[in-house]
Design an enzyme around this catalytic site. Structure first.
Site, mmCIF file in Angstrom:
data_model
loop_
_atom_site.group_PDB
_atom_site.id
_atom_site.type_symbol
_atom_site.label_atom_id
_atom_site.label_comp_id
_atom_site.label_asym_id
_atom_site.label_seq_id
_atom_site.Cartn_x
_atom_site.Cartn_y
_atom_site.Cartn_z
ATOM 1 C CG HIS A 131 44.619 83.116 16.795
ATOM 2 N ND1 HIS A 131 45.945 83.194 17.134
ATOM 3 C CD2 HIS A 131 44.578 82.472 15.601
ATOM 4 C CE1 HIS A 131 46.682 82.622 16.189
ATOM 5 N NE2 HIS A 131 45.873 82.171 15.243
ATOM 6 C CG ASP A 208 42.988 89.176 17.098
ATOM 7 O OD1 ASP A 208 43.229 89.582 15.954
ATOM 8 O OD2 ASP A 208 43.198 88.006 17.470
ATOM 9 C CD GLN A 211 40.877 85.235 10.331
ATOM 10 O OE1 GLN A 211 40.399 85.405 9.205
ATOM 11 N NE2 GLN A 211 41.948 84.487 10.525
ATOM 12 C CE LYS A 234 45.708 85.571 10.155
ATOM 13 N NZ LYS A 234 45.771 84.146 9.847
ATOM 14 C CB CYS A 372 46.011 79.157 16.402
ATOM 15 S SG CYS A 372 47.431 78.610 15.481
#
Ligand code: PLP
Length: 414
Positions: A131, A208, A211, A234, A372
């Site tokens: 991202h 990261d 998600q 999220k 993104c």
């Protein structure tokens, strides 16, 4: 098709859906099928009520007050930190830093840990599926220091080419930053293996996890990552709250990020002493309500059970993938063997933005754009994709609505 119905899972989806008032909304006169969870998820009543209760009954600034409400708010805030610790199995609550979101978490690491470690000629390794928020902060660091960004490639299915990732790790590599689950492709990276490869060479790793945390259990001690970043919104919590996990030894050694109240023990014009972690990284009044909302979201997810969520969504993704792939002219982008929650696709002859708009008229909310992740779009030679992304409150009916609306798009553009 060999897929089990919803009731085959230890998860009562009808009951869950009733906890999310927004899911009962109609959009353009049609029931809402909300399939844009990778962008932001909806919030259950438990989260809305926790925030409401805080403002109605507990609102005060934290850590500094001696009065009852301040003590109450401080306790709720610190309880949320402990909930996050348990949620990702960090060793200590002091390893949990509250930030605005995944983006801020990564920027914090790049501009403190990164800035103090990386110099001219050094290298930072990322992957082709990041991202923008796990690209640009490192690029900025490279601009400031003269370091170089190295990018590990992905294959035609959207899986990381692990051998080539490993080949990039060298003497000059000072940092690795990798997405745990890709927002554009859904690919789950073999994070534990990548961390081990980097650690063999003494290289610290940031994952990261924006998600990953909404879809499956994350154990930062098992991953052994140095940093783990994610956003609350999220994972069914409010916007404006996120988490940076960092190993205690790093957090203690790192310079502070922002200066101000709370991150100090004493201030004089001659010298300021910084507070202990995590407070050293939480300058100013934090998002107290958001933090409490995040704690409530964690309680909610844990009551359902992360293993049940993962199994249910896995099945639903298989169902969505097989139904969408069967539509003539639909091309799925991102077919890695290990995937979570996301189906990116294009329809022959139709621009993804038109697809998104037509689906919206049918009450089906998906995202259309580069997500993104422009380098991912470039890798697959497309300007954009439409993306349907799942949460545990989605059903096969939502998927069937997506399929029917996609067939309509096909008719229009055929
Ligand atoms: N990383 C990934 C993989 C994401 O999908 C996102 C958001 O889409 C982010 C980081 C940034 O999260 P936020 O915008 O909440 O800071």
């Amino acid at each position: 098709m060999g897929v089990a119905p919803e009731h085959a899972f230890a998860l009562d989806v009808d009951k869950i859906r009733a906890d999310f008032p927004i899911l009962a909304k109609e959009v353009h006169g049609k029931p809402l099928a909300y399939l844009d969870n990778a962008a932001s998820s909806q919030k259950p009543l438990a989260v809305l009520e926790a925030i409401d209760h805080y403002y109605r009954a507990e609102n005060a600034n934290i850590h500094r007050g001696v009065h009852h409400l301040s003590e109450l708010a401080t306790k709720k805030y610190e309880d949320a930190r402990e909930k996050v610790r348990a949620f990702i199995n960090a060793e200590r609550a002091s390893e949990i830093i509250f930030v605005r979101g995944g983006t801020e978490a990564i920027n914090l690491v790049a501009s403190t840990f990164g800035r103090s470690r990386v110099g001219e000629g050094d290298e930072i390794v990322i992957t082709h599926m990041e991202h923008h928020s796990n690209i640009v902060p490192w690029q900025m660091l490279c601009e400031q220091t003269g370091a170089k960004l190295r990018v590990a490639p992905i294959d035609d299915r959207g899986a990381l080419i692990v051998d080539e990732f490993e080949a990039l790790l060298g003497e000059r590599t000072k940092m690795v930053a990798v997405v745990h689950v890709s927002n554009a492709l859904g690919t789950i990276n073999p994070a534990e293996k990548l961390v081990a490869m980097a650690h063999e060479r003494g290289i610290p790793v940031l994952l990261d996890g924006a998600q990953a945390v909404p879809h499956h259990a994350v154990d930062v001690q098992a991953l052994d990552c140095d940093f783990y970043a994610f956003s609350g919104h999220k994972m069914f919590a409010p916007t404006g709250i996120g988490v940076l996990y960092g190993k205690q030894k790093h957090l203690e050694a790192m310079p502070p990020y922002q200066g101000g109240g709370e991150m100090i023990t004493t201030v004089s014009f001659e010298k300021t002493e910084y507070n202990v972690v995590p407070h050293k990284f939480e300058a100013g009044t934090p998002n107290i309500a958001g933090t409490i909302g995040l704690g409530a979201a964690i309680d909610y997810m844990q009551a359902i059970g992360l293993a049940a969520i993962e199994a249910y969504e896995h099945d639903l993704l298989d169902y969505m993938t097989s139904r969408m792939s069967a539509i003539e002219g639909v091309k799925v982008i991102g077919t890695a063997p290990e995937k979570a929650g996301v189906l990116s696709f294009n329809i022959e002859g139709a621009h993804p933005h038109d697809v998104g708009t037509i689906l919206d008229r049918e009450g089906v909310a998906v995202r259309a754009g580069h997500h993104c992740a422009q380098p991912v779009m470039d890798r697959f030679g497309v300007p954009a994709t439409a993306r349907a992304s799942l949460a545990f409150y989605n059903t096969r009916e939502d998927v069937d609505r997506l399929v029917a609306a996609t067939e309509k798009v096909r008719e229009i553009f055929a």
